[in-house]
Design a protein around this motif. Structure first.
Motif, PDB file in Angstrom:
ATOM      1  N   GLU A  53       0.837  -1.203   0.000  1.00  0.00           N
ATOM      2  CA  GLU A  53       0.000   0.000   0.000  1.00  0.00           C
ATOM      3  C   GLU A  53       0.873   1.254   0.000  1.00  0.00           C
ATOM      4  OE1 GLU A  53      -3.423   2.211   2.700  1.00  0.00           O
ATOM      5  OE2 GLU A  53      -2.685   0.254   3.323  1.00  0.00           O
ATOM      6  N   ILE A  54       1.918   1.255   0.798  1.00  0.00           N
ATOM      7  CA  ILE A  54       2.824   2.406   0.833  1.00  0.00           C
ATOM      8  C   ILE A  54       3.571   2.531  -0.488  1.00  0.00           C
ATOM      9  CG2 ILE A  54       4.907   3.350   1.934  1.00  0.00           C
ATOM     10  CD1 ILE A  54       3.743   2.227   4.607  1.00  0.00           C
ATOM     11  N   VAL A  55       4.017   1.417  -1.040  1.00  0.00           N
ATOM     12  CA  VAL A  55       4.694   1.456  -2.346  1.00  0.00           C
ATOM     13  C   VAL A  55       3.743   2.022  -3.401  1.00  0.00           C
ATOM     14  CG1 VAL A  55       5.749   0.076  -4.179  1.00  0.00           C
ATOM     15  CG2 VAL A  55       6.313  -0.392  -1.784  1.00  0.00           C
ATOM     16  N   ASP A  56       2.480   1.598  -3.383  1.00  0.00           N
ATOM     17  CA  ASP A  56       1.507   2.134  -4.339  1.00  0.00           C
ATOM     18  C   ASP A  56       1.318   3.636  -4.142  1.00  0.00           C
ATOM     19  OD1 ASP A  56       1.095  -0.281  -5.624  1.00  0.00           O
ATOM     20  OD2 ASP A  56      -0.714  -0.773  -4.470  1.00  0.00           O
ATOM     21  N   LEU A  60       2.019   6.481  -6.954  1.00  0.00           N
ATOM     22  CA  LEU A  60       0.986   7.445  -7.328  1.00  0.00           C
ATOM     23  C   LEU A  60       1.475   8.879  -7.117  1.00  0.00           C
ATOM     24  CD1 LEU A  60      -1.910   8.235  -8.124  1.00  0.00           C
ATOM     25  CD2 LEU A  60      -2.520   7.975  -5.694  1.00  0.00           C
ATOM     26  N   CYS A  61       2.020   9.136  -5.947  1.00  0.00           N
ATOM     27  CA  CYS A  61       2.437  10.500  -5.603  1.00  0.00           C
ATOM     28  C   CYS A  61       3.666  10.957  -6.393  1.00  0.00           C
ATOM     29  CB  CYS A  61       2.680  10.616  -4.105  1.00  0.00           C
ATOM     30  SG  CYS A  61       1.149  10.457  -3.134  1.00  0.00           S
ATOM     31  N   GLY A  71      10.876  12.410  -3.899  1.00  0.00           N
ATOM     32  CA  GLY A  71      10.128  13.148  -2.887  1.00  0.00           C
ATOM     33  C   GLY A  71       9.109  12.282  -2.165  1.00  0.00           C
ATOM     34  N   ALA A  72       8.385  11.466  -2.919  1.00  0.00           N
ATOM     35  CA  ALA A  72       7.373  10.600  -2.314  1.00  0.00           C
ATOM     36  C   ALA A  72       8.015   9.513  -1.453  1.00  0.00           C
ATOM     37  CB  ALA A  72       6.495   9.977  -3.402  1.00  0.00           C
ATOM     38  N   ALA A  73       9.131   8.959  -1.909  1.00  0.00           N
ATOM     39  CA  ALA A  73       9.837   7.944  -1.120  1.00  0.00           C
ATOM     40  C   ALA A  73      10.352   8.551   0.182  1.00  0.00           C
ATOM     41  CB  ALA A  73      10.982   7.347  -1.927  1.00  0.00           C
ATOM     42  N   HIS A  74      10.883   9.758   0.102  1.00  0.00           N
ATOM     43  CA  HIS A  74      11.356  10.454   1.304  1.00  0.00           C
ATOM     44  C   HIS A  74      10.203  10.648   2.279  1.00  0.00           C
ATOM     45  CE1 HIS A  74      12.229  14.188   3.602  1.00  0.00           C
ATOM     46  NE2 HIS A  74      13.373  13.566   3.801  1.00  0.00           N
ATOM     47  N   LEU A  75       9.066  11.124   1.775  1.00  0.00           N
ATOM     48  CA  LEU A  75       7.915  11.341   2.640  1.00  0.00           C
ATOM     49  C   LEU A  75       7.426  10.032   3.249  1.00  0.00           C
ATOM     50  CD1 LEU A  75       5.979  13.429   3.798  1.00  0.00           C
ATOM     51  CD2 LEU A  75       4.539  13.095   1.771  1.00  0.00           C
ATOM     52  N   ALA A  76       7.488   8.946   2.497  1.00  0.00           N
ATOM     53  CA  ALA A  76       7.067   7.641   3.025  1.00  0.00           C
ATOM     54  C   ALA A  76       7.849   7.288   4.279  1.00  0.00           C
ATOM     55  CB  ALA A  76       7.249   6.556   1.969  1.00  0.00           C
ATOM     56  N   VAL A  77       9.140   7.582   4.257  1.00  0.00           N
ATOM     57  CA  VAL A  77       9.990   7.224   5.395  1.00  0.00           C
ATOM     58  C   VAL A  77       9.795   8.193   6.560  1.00  0.00           C
ATOM     59  CG1 VAL A  77      12.381   6.912   6.184  1.00  0.00           C
ATOM     60  CG2 VAL A  77      11.675   6.061   3.934  1.00  0.00           C
ATOM     61  N   VAL A  78       9.730   9.483   6.282  1.00  0.00           N
ATOM     62  CA  VAL A  78       9.675  10.445   7.385  1.00  0.00           C
ATOM     63  C   VAL A  78       8.272  10.643   7.943  1.00  0.00           C
ATOM     64  CG1 VAL A  78      11.778  11.653   6.680  1.00  0.00           C
ATOM     65  CG2 VAL A  78       9.566  12.500   5.897  1.00  0.00           C
ATOM     66  N   ARG A  80       4.744   8.616   6.875  1.00  0.00           N
ATOM     67  CA  ARG A  80       3.901   7.835   5.969  1.00  0.00           C
ATOM     68  C   ARG A  80       2.440   8.253   6.037  1.00  0.00           C
ATOM     69  NH1 ARG A  80       5.257   2.284   8.926  1.00  0.00           N
ATOM     70  NH2 ARG A  80       4.578   2.863  11.002  1.00  0.00           N
ATOM     71  N   ARG A  81       2.008   8.851   7.154  1.00  0.00           N
ATOM     72  CA  ARG A  81       0.620   9.322   7.226  1.00  0.00           C
ATOM     73  C   ARG A  81       0.389  10.481   6.258  1.00  0.00           C
ATOM     74  NH1 ARG A  81       0.689  10.139  13.473  1.00  0.00           N
ATOM     75  NH2 ARG A  81       2.724  10.774  12.735  1.00  0.00           N
ATOM     76  N   ASP A  82       1.352  11.396   6.165  1.00  0.00           N
ATOM     77  CA  ASP A  82       1.222  12.494   5.199  1.00  0.00           C
ATOM     78  C   ASP A  82       1.201  11.949   3.770  1.00  0.00           C
ATOM     79  OD1 ASP A  82       1.042  14.450   7.109  1.00  0.00           O
ATOM     80  OD2 ASP A  82       3.047  15.272   6.776  1.00  0.00           O
ATOM     81  N   LEU A  83       2.011  10.943   3.502  1.00  0.00           N
ATOM     82  CA  LEU A  83       1.992  10.312   2.182  1.00  0.00           C
ATOM     83  C   LEU A  83       0.616   9.722   1.898  1.00  0.00           C
ATOM     84  CD1 LEU A  83       3.574   9.322  -0.382  1.00  0.00           C
ATOM     85  CD2 LEU A  83       3.891   7.185   0.883  1.00  0.00           C
ATOM     86  N   SER A  84       0.036   9.065   2.868  1.00  0.00           N
ATOM     87  CA  SER A  84      -1.283   8.449   2.708  1.00  0.00           C
ATOM     88  C   SER A  84      -2.356   9.501   2.441  1.00  0.00           C
ATOM     89  CB  SER A  84      -1.632   7.636   3.956  1.00  0.00           C
ATOM     90  OG  SER A  84      -2.907   7.065   3.834  1.00  0.00           O
ATOM     91  N   VAL A  85      -2.300  10.616   3.159  1.00  0.00           N
ATOM     92  CA  VAL A  85      -3.261  11.704   2.944  1.00  0.00           C
ATOM     93  C   VAL A  85      -3.114  12.269   1.533  1.00  0.00           C
ATOM     94  CG1 VAL A  85      -3.863  14.068   3.653  1.00  0.00           C
ATOM     95  CG2 VAL A  85      -3.482  12.290   5.385  1.00  0.00           C
ATOM     96  N   TRP A  86      -1.864  12.465   1.099  1.00  0.00           N
ATOM     97  CA  TRP A  86      -1.589  12.972  -0.249  1.00  0.00           C
ATOM     98  C   TRP A  86      -2.140  12.017  -1.304  1.00  0.00           C
ATOM     99  CZ3 TRP A  86       4.133  13.423  -2.310  1.00  0.00           C
ATOM    100  CH2 TRP A  86       4.133  14.014  -3.573  1.00  0.00           C
ATOM    101  N   ALA A  87      -1.855  10.735  -1.147  1.00  0.00           N
ATOM    102  CA  ALA A  87      -2.328   9.737  -2.106  1.00  0.00           C
ATOM    103  C   ALA A  87      -3.857   9.679  -2.131  1.00  0.00           C
ATOM    104  CB  ALA A  87      -1.734   8.363  -1.788  1.00  0.00           C
ATOM    105  N   SER A  88      -4.474   9.758  -0.973  1.00  0.00           N
ATOM    106  CA  SER A  88      -5.942   9.742  -0.914  1.00  0.00           C
ATOM    107  C   SER A  88      -6.529  10.946  -1.631  1.00  0.00           C
ATOM    108  CB  SER A  88      -6.412   9.725   0.541  1.00  0.00           C
ATOM    109  OG  SER A  88      -6.073   8.502   1.150  1.00  0.00           O
ATOM    110  N   ALA A  89      -5.900  12.102  -1.458  1.00  0.00           N
ATOM    111  CA  ALA A  89      -6.367  13.305  -2.146  1.00  0.00           C
ATOM    112  C   ALA A  89      -6.223  13.149  -3.662  1.00  0.00           C
ATOM    113  CB  ALA A  89      -5.586  14.520  -1.651  1.00  0.00           C
ATOM    114  N   LEU A  90      -5.115  12.574  -4.112  1.00  0.00           N
ATOM    115  CA  LEU A  90      -4.929  12.354  -5.549  1.00  0.00           C
ATOM    116  C   LEU A  90      -5.977  11.385  -6.081  1.00  0.00           C
ATOM    117  CD1 LEU A  90      -1.046  12.126  -5.803  1.00  0.00           C
ATOM    118  CD2 LEU A  90      -2.507  13.972  -6.644  1.00  0.00           C
ATOM    119  N   ARG A  91      -6.245  10.331  -5.346  1.00  0.00           N
ATOM    120  CA  ARG A  91      -7.240   9.349  -5.789  1.00  0.00           C
ATOM    121  C   ARG A  91      -8.628   9.958  -5.867  1.00  0.00           C
ATOM    122  NH1 ARG A  91      -3.884   5.913  -2.400  1.00  0.00           N
ATOM    123  NH2 ARG A  91      -2.775   4.486  -3.788  1.00  0.00           N
ATOM    124  N   ALA A  92      -8.899  10.917  -4.976  1.00  0.00           N
ATOM    125  CA  ALA A  92     -10.198  11.577  -4.960  1.00  0.00           C
ATOM    126  C   ALA A  92     -10.260  12.765  -5.911  1.00  0.00           C
ATOM    127  CB  ALA A  92     -10.517  12.030  -3.533  1.00  0.00           C
ATOM    128  N   GLY A  93      -9.135  13.039  -6.582  1.00  0.00           N
ATOM    129  CA  GLY A  93      -9.095  14.156  -7.521  1.00  0.00           C
ATOM    130  C   GLY A  93      -9.002  15.508  -6.854  1.00  0.00           C
TER     131      GLY A  93
END
Length: 97
Positions: A53-56, A60-61, A71-78, A80-93
């Motif tokens: 899920e994090i890799v996806d 996406l990001c 940038g997205a890989a860096h955010l995943a490590v530092v 991951r919740r912010d990465l998830s919020v970003w990805a959710s926003a992208l999925r929702a347009g």
């Protein structure tokens, strides 16, 4: 489950190609960036690899760019919740990054 880093990349390769295309030089660079993500993840969380899920979310990001991948890989490590919020926003347009 794929055991080694190369096997994990092969298992993810179709998803990587969907985002980055099939240029071998680009795929090699993406493989290297994902390898660094796994190393950082292991150092920070004592887990071999982030979840699929994090890799996806990272893919996406990334927006299909190598700079975006870093940038997205860096955010995943530092954070991951912010990465998830970003990805959710992208999925929702609702977001562009």
């Amino acid at each position: 489950m794929a055991v080694g880093r190369a096997e994990r990349f092969e298992a993810r390769k179709s998803r990587v190609i969907a985002v980055f295309g099939d240029d071998e030089d680009v795929l090699k660079t993406v493989w290297e960036a994902l390898a660094l993500l796994e190393m950082a993840w292991h150092d920070c969380y004592a887990e071999i690899t982030p979840s699929e899920e994090i890799v996806d979310d990272v893919l996406l990001c990334s927006g299909g760019t190598l700079g975006g991948l870093i940038g997205a890989a860096h955010l995943a490590v530092v954070d991951r919740r912010d990465l998830s919020v970003w990805a959710s926003a992208l999925r929702a347009g609702r977001g562009t990054g």
